[in-house]
Design an enzyme around this catalytic site. Structure first.
Site, mmCIF file in Angstrom:
data_model
loop_
_atom_site.group_PDB
_atom_site.id
_atom_site.type_symbol
_atom_site.label_atom_id
_atom_site.label_comp_id
_atom_site.label_asym_id
_atom_site.label_seq_id
_atom_site.Cartn_x
_atom_site.Cartn_y
_atom_site.Cartn_z
ATOM 1 N N SER A 9 32.321 8.846 41.361
ATOM 2 C CA SER A 9 31.189 8.590 42.250
ATOM 3 C C SER A 9 29.949 9.301 41.744
ATOM 4 C CB SER A 9 31.502 9.077 43.668
ATOM 5 O OG SER A 9 30.335 9.071 44.463
ATOM 6 N N HIS A 34 31.415 4.244 40.890
ATOM 7 C CA HIS A 34 31.236 4.099 42.333
ATOM 8 C C HIS A 34 29.832 4.548 42.722
ATOM 9 C CE1 HIS A 34 32.858 3.682 46.417
ATOM 10 N NE2 HIS A 34 32.175 4.772 46.728
ATOM 11 N N ASP A 36 27.399 5.186 45.906
ATOM 12 C CA ASP A 36 27.300 5.387 47.355
ATOM 13 C C ASP A 36 25.868 5.162 47.819
ATOM 14 O OD1 ASP A 36 29.975 6.174 48.231
ATOM 15 O OD2 ASP A 36 29.691 7.914 46.938
ATOM 16 N N MET A 38 23.432 5.189 51.091
ATOM 17 C CA MET A 38 23.324 5.704 52.456
ATOM 18 C C MET A 38 21.909 5.518 52.975
ATOM 19 S SD MET A 38 25.370 9.295 51.960
ATOM 20 C CE MET A 38 26.819 9.414 50.915
ATOM 21 N N HIS A 67 29.197 0.946 47.470
ATOM 22 C CA HIS A 67 29.699 1.251 48.819
ATOM 23 C C HIS A 67 28.493 1.381 49.750
ATOM 24 C CE1 HIS A 67 31.910 4.436 51.512
ATOM 25 N NE2 HIS A 67 31.664 3.301 52.161
ATOM 26 N N MET A 69 26.942 2.261 52.938
ATOM 27 C CA MET A 69 27.041 3.010 54.190
ATOM 28 C C MET A 69 25.716 2.853 54.925
ATOM 29 S SD MET A 69 29.129 6.378 52.883
ATOM 30 C CE MET A 69 28.648 6.246 51.148
ATOM 31 N N MET A 138 38.168 5.668 54.138
ATOM 32 C CA MET A 138 37.431 6.917 53.996
ATOM 33 C C MET A 138 38.347 8.082 54.373
ATOM 34 S SD MET A 138 34.464 6.262 52.792
ATOM 35 C CE MET A 138 33.847 7.949 52.969
ATOM 36 N N ASP A 177 38.405 7.266 49.333
ATOM 37 C CA ASP A 177 37.137 7.912 48.992
ATOM 38 C C ASP A 177 36.933 9.122 49.886
ATOM 39 O OD1 ASP A 177 34.551 8.649 48.397
ATOM 40 O OD2 ASP A 177 33.645 6.743 48.969
#
Length: 229
Positions: A9, A34, A36, A38, A67, A69, A138, A177
């Site tokens: 990540s 990966h 992330d 947000m 991913h 979020m 998660m 994750d």
């Protein structure tokens, strides 16, 4: 033997030298990268957008696992697809239009994942199993890197694997994750996980290749056939 994938990540990488960081872990054996994303609303943090994915796409041929979020992910999925994402996971809790969002990803020929926070039961996936390629469990509460693995999530992974095996969607993979390191990776591998998102346990080490080899060795010890459990 199940297929296993290690996905470092970039949340734990040095963003001042991100291209080199990604190249380093790919050369060290990473299967996916990966990413992330947000938004400061769904989770209490803000990270990056499609422009970073676009930049990474130019620097690496490794699959980019995005991913989201974020709330209302269906509004932003086209931007991340255009930027070069190979797989995108959205949160069950983030939109009332889960199936629509998943279909948007798959219609573009990409892999679609459904992410579940620790408090969301695995039954949330049952009505959309035909629309997913993987389920992201998660193993910490989303929003920050460097958190400790929540022990009860091992049983959640095991229960999800049983649910999938009892369905006609046995090909759906389980991604984990949060707090994943050599010890916890082996634990969730034994429970049925196949895709392992790893942050500081790789990017926080001076020898990333050795760190990945250690984690992979531990995972392989848990890669016995699921039905044998």
């Amino acid at each position: 033997m199940r297929n296993l994938l290690i996905a470092p990540s970039i949340l734990s990488a040095n963003f001042a030298n991100l291209g080199h960081e990604v190249q380093d872990v790919v050369e060290g054996g990473a299967n996916w990268i990966h990413v992330d994303v947000m938004d400061g609303q769904f989770v209490p943090n803000i990270t990056i957008g499609p422009v970073v994915v676009e930049s990474l796409r130019k620097d690496t041929t490794a699959p980019l696992d995005v991913h989201l979020m974020i709330v209302k992910p269906e509004q932003y999925i086209p931007d991340f697809l255009k930027a070069g994402a190979d797989s995108i996971s959205i949160h069950y809790e983030a939109t009332p239009h889960v199936q629509r969002a998943l279909d948007l990803i798959r219609s573009a020929g990409k892999k679609a994942g459904l992410a579940l926070t620790p408090s969301t039961p695995i039954q949330a996936v049952e009505n959309v199993l035909s629309d997913v390629d993987y389920v992201l469990v998660m193993t910490v509460n989303p929003g920050f890197g460097g958190q400790k693995f929540i022990p009860s999530m091992t049983e959640k992974v095991r229960s999800l694997r049983r649910l999938l095996d009892a369905s006609k969607y046995t090909q759906v993979a389980i991604e984990v994750d949060g707090g994943i390191n050599a010890d916890t990776a082996r634990e969730v591998s034994l429970a049925g996980a196949e895709i392992f998102v790893v942050g500081s346990a790789i990017f926080g080490k001076p020898d990333r290749k050795a760190a990945m080899e250690k984690i992979r060795k531990q995972i392989e010890q848990g890669m016995q056939p699921v039905h044998a459990r």
